[in-house]
Motif scaffolding. Structure first.
Motif, PDB file in Angstrom:
ATOM      1  N   PHE A 469       0.839  -1.194   0.000  1.00  0.00           N
ATOM      2  CA  PHE A 469       0.000   0.000   0.000  1.00  0.00           C
ATOM      3  C   PHE A 469       0.879   1.251   0.000  1.00  0.00           C
ATOM      4  CE2 PHE A 469      -2.586  -3.376   1.618  1.00  0.00           C
ATOM      5  CZ  PHE A 469      -3.858  -3.116   1.116  1.00  0.00           C
ATOM      6  N   LEU A 470       0.659   2.125  -0.987  1.00  0.00           N
ATOM      7  CA  LEU A 470       1.432   3.353  -1.138  1.00  0.00           C
ATOM      8  C   LEU A 470       0.582   4.529  -0.648  1.00  0.00           C
ATOM      9  CD1 LEU A 470       2.812   2.668  -4.736  1.00  0.00           C
ATOM     10  CD2 LEU A 470       3.864   2.062  -2.553  1.00  0.00           C
ATOM     11  N   THR A 471       1.023   5.180   0.412  1.00  0.00           N
ATOM     12  CA  THR A 471       0.211   6.235   1.020  1.00  0.00           C
ATOM     13  C   THR A 471       0.418   7.602   0.377  1.00  0.00           C
ATOM     14  OG1 THR A 471       1.913   6.649   2.701  1.00  0.00           O
ATOM     15  CG2 THR A 471       0.200   5.027   3.222  1.00  0.00           C
ATOM     16  N   ARG A 472       1.512   7.795  -0.379  1.00  0.00           N
ATOM     17  CA  ARG A 472       1.797   9.101  -0.978  1.00  0.00           C
ATOM     18  C   ARG A 472       1.959   9.019  -2.486  1.00  0.00           C
ATOM     19  NH1 ARG A 472       6.654  10.926   3.157  1.00  0.00           N
ATOM     20  NH2 ARG A 472       5.495  10.643   5.115  1.00  0.00           N
ATOM     21  N   SER A 473       1.449   7.984  -3.087  1.00  0.00           N
ATOM     22  CA  SER A 473       1.613   7.798  -4.524  1.00  0.00           C
ATOM     23  C   SER A 473       0.250   7.763  -5.199  1.00  0.00           C
ATOM     24  CB  SER A 473       2.367   6.494  -4.807  1.00  0.00           C
ATOM     25  OG  SER A 473       2.485   6.268  -6.190  1.00  0.00           O
ATOM     26  N   THR A 474       0.193   8.330  -6.403  1.00  0.00           N
ATOM     27  CA  THR A 474      -1.055   8.350  -7.180  1.00  0.00           C
ATOM     28  C   THR A 474      -1.049   7.286  -8.272  1.00  0.00           C
ATOM     29  OG1 THR A 474      -0.122  10.055  -8.620  1.00  0.00           O
ATOM     30  CG2 THR A 474      -1.429  10.796  -6.732  1.00  0.00           C
TER      31      THR A 474
END
Length: 541
Positions: A469-474
């Motif tokens: 899970f990437l919290t700062r990626s779009t």
């Protein structure tokens, strides 16, 4: 014959603690013997259930999971494992709170109970506080050891007992504070002089110096100091030596309570010095993206997945590094081998001076080719509270660099599956929450290799499901990546619907907020068909 009621209170409280230790030892040893007798050499691995697209309301009776736990068992599991935030303390489970309350009750019972030869009044109450502080001091030192027989008997590793060490230490501080305050007040009332109250008699002098030593320990052990100024915390903690010396000069009976605990501590220090004296070979270092250093080293000793150690790199930044030890988890699994030589690995994120220097050295490795690092190891230590190999379904959750111990457990489970070793585990779910794709590079190659190896196993027997899970990626580079943060409650409900009856082992390491979310999600998802049992890797010192 006991000299006074106050001495008797401390004496009997120490015996009460000893009785608790004996009881825990008996229970642990019985459990170990039972496991050895009834263990299976090669468990049967049934086919995994087919995935059902229908929800619970559309399931036929044949797909409904049978109950395997009674309602009281589920209620007790939910109660003791639910996590609450306690102001100025942090997150604690209800079970931990109940243990803490029991500890306080024991102290209050002996503080307020009447014993033969008791006097009355504030003075005898002050002495009672002093003797109860000594009773607690008898056990505060063994609770801080890593190799003593004390830990072997009760089967609880150092990193889990350290919370109790803090409880006992703070209790000693408050009891001594009351005792010292009363004695100073009494002396001041007679002499009307602060200096006379503190230093007027030899007894007062030694008592005051012992209290100053305790005060240093108390305030430098705050979580902020431990986390950001570890060396200050570590070296100031040795003020306990002065506390022992001055305390014994203040009251000779001090030694009667502390001699056994201190003996265990001394044996522990000697053991750690002897076994941590030799150096091992550092095979290589790599500066990975986002400030993480990977160190590979030769390690022939036995260790278990998820364990940690203390490392010393004496020539990294001498003279400070000669005596600086730092805790770090294994990121390798114990079954990793190459040509008959065992290797271990660690991944350390830049967070302080030591890790920053190590990262800089890894970046400029060629510059140091003539002076390889000298590495010493104290350990391994630690023990997971769950036997992951004895659970059919395993969930491993990590946040950031907290992935290190979870990665070790994942590697070990997959290695055992591929090697067809005795392991019950069939389904492994690996969740990793990180800020961006750069952090994925810390273990990107290892994860790809494990996915590939697990893919060769029979699909109806084994599952490895990796979600990052990437919290700062779009953007999400591949199907294993997801945006945002996971909803642990929904995730665990899905696992329960798919796998049916059977307890699930959950391992989690990461920020305190994540630990609380995972633990409470496990509590809410547990029912008669499945208990979600959680092992939290907090790694607090």
């Amino acid at each position: 014959m006991l000299e006074s009621g106050d001495f008797a209170a401390g004496y009997y409280q120490a015996l009460t603690y000893l009785g608790v230790v004996i009881l825990l030892s008996a229970l642990y040893q019985y459990n170990q013997i039972s496991k050895y007798i009834f263990r299976t050499k090669m468990p049967t691995v049934p086919d995994l259930p087919n995935r059902r697209e229908k929800d619970d309301t559309n399931q036929t009776p044949s797909t409904i999971a049978p109950d395997i736990h009674s309602a009281p068992t589920v209620m007790f599991h939910k109660l003791i494992n639910y996590s609450l935030h306690i102001f100025s303390v942090g997150d604690m489970t209800v079970g931990e709170i109940l243990l803490f309350v029991l500890f306080i009750v024991i102290n209050l019972i002996f503080l307020l109970s009447q014993f033969p030869a008791d006097a009355t009044g504030a003075e005898t109450f002050s002495k009672r506080c002093a003797y109860l502080a000594l009773a607690n001091a008898a056990f505060v030192y063994p609770l801080a050891t890593r190799n003593s027989v004390f830990l072997k008997l009760i089967g609880i590793p150092f990193e889990r007992l350290i919370r109790f060490h803090r409880w006992v230490g703070r209790t000693i501080y408050f009891l001594i504070t009351f005792h010292g305050s009363f004695q100073i007040q009494q002396s001041y009332g007679i002499s009307n002089s602060v200096s006379q109250a503190l230093f007027g008699t030899t007894t007062n002098q030694w008592g005051f110096l012992a209290y100053i030593s305790l005060l240093i320990i108390m305030f430098t052990s705050h979580s902020v100091i431990r986390r950001y100024f570890f060396e200050v915390f570590y070296w100031s903690h040795f003020s306990f030596i002065f506390f022992l010396i001055f305390g014994n000069l203040h009251q000779p009976e001090f030694l009667l309570f502390t001699v056994v605990g201190m003996s265990l501590y001394i044996v522990d220090r000697l053991t750690r010095f002897i076994f941590g004296f030799g150096t091992i070979n550092v095979i290589g270092m790599e500066a990975i993206q986002a400030g993480v250093t990977k160190v590979i080293f030769e390690f022939k000793d036995y260790y278990e997945a998820g364990q940690y150690m203390f490392i010393n790199l004496s020539n990294l930044n001498p003279p400070v590094s000669l005596i600086a030890w730092h805790p770090i988890s294994f990121s390798s699994s114990p079954s990793v081998m190459d040509d008959g030589v065992h290797y271990g690995s660690i991944h350390m994120k830049v967070q302080g001076g030591f890790s920053r220097q190590l990262y800089a050295r890894a970046q400029d490795g060629a510059q140091y080719s003539q002076a390889p690092l000298k590495m010493r190891i104290d350990g391994p230590y630690g023990k997971t509270s769950l036997d992951f190999m004895q659970h059919r379904t395993v969930v491993l959750v990590s946040g950031g660099i907290g992935v290190t111990p979870m990665m070790s457990i994942l590697r070990d489970l997959v290695d055992r599956q591929v090697a067809n070793m005795p392991v019950v585990t069939q389904a492994i779910y690996f969740l990793w929450v990180i800020p961006d794709i750069d952090a994925y590079q810390w273990f990107g190659s290892e994860l790809r290799e494990l996915i590939s190896r697990a893919g060769a196993l029979p699909q109806n027997k084994h599952i490895l499901d990796v979600k990052v899970f990437l919290t700062r990626s779009t953007t999400t580079p591949s199907s294993i990546f997801f945006q945002g943060r996971p909803d642990f409650s929904i995730f665990m409900q899905d696992i329960k619907r798919y796998h049916g009856s059977g307890d699930v082992a959950v391992g989690v390491c990461g920020p305190a907020v994540m630990l609380k979310q995972v633990r409470n999600a496990a509590v809410h998802s547990s029912d008669k068909t499945c208990l979600f049992k959680v092992h939290c890797e907090t790694f607090e010192l």
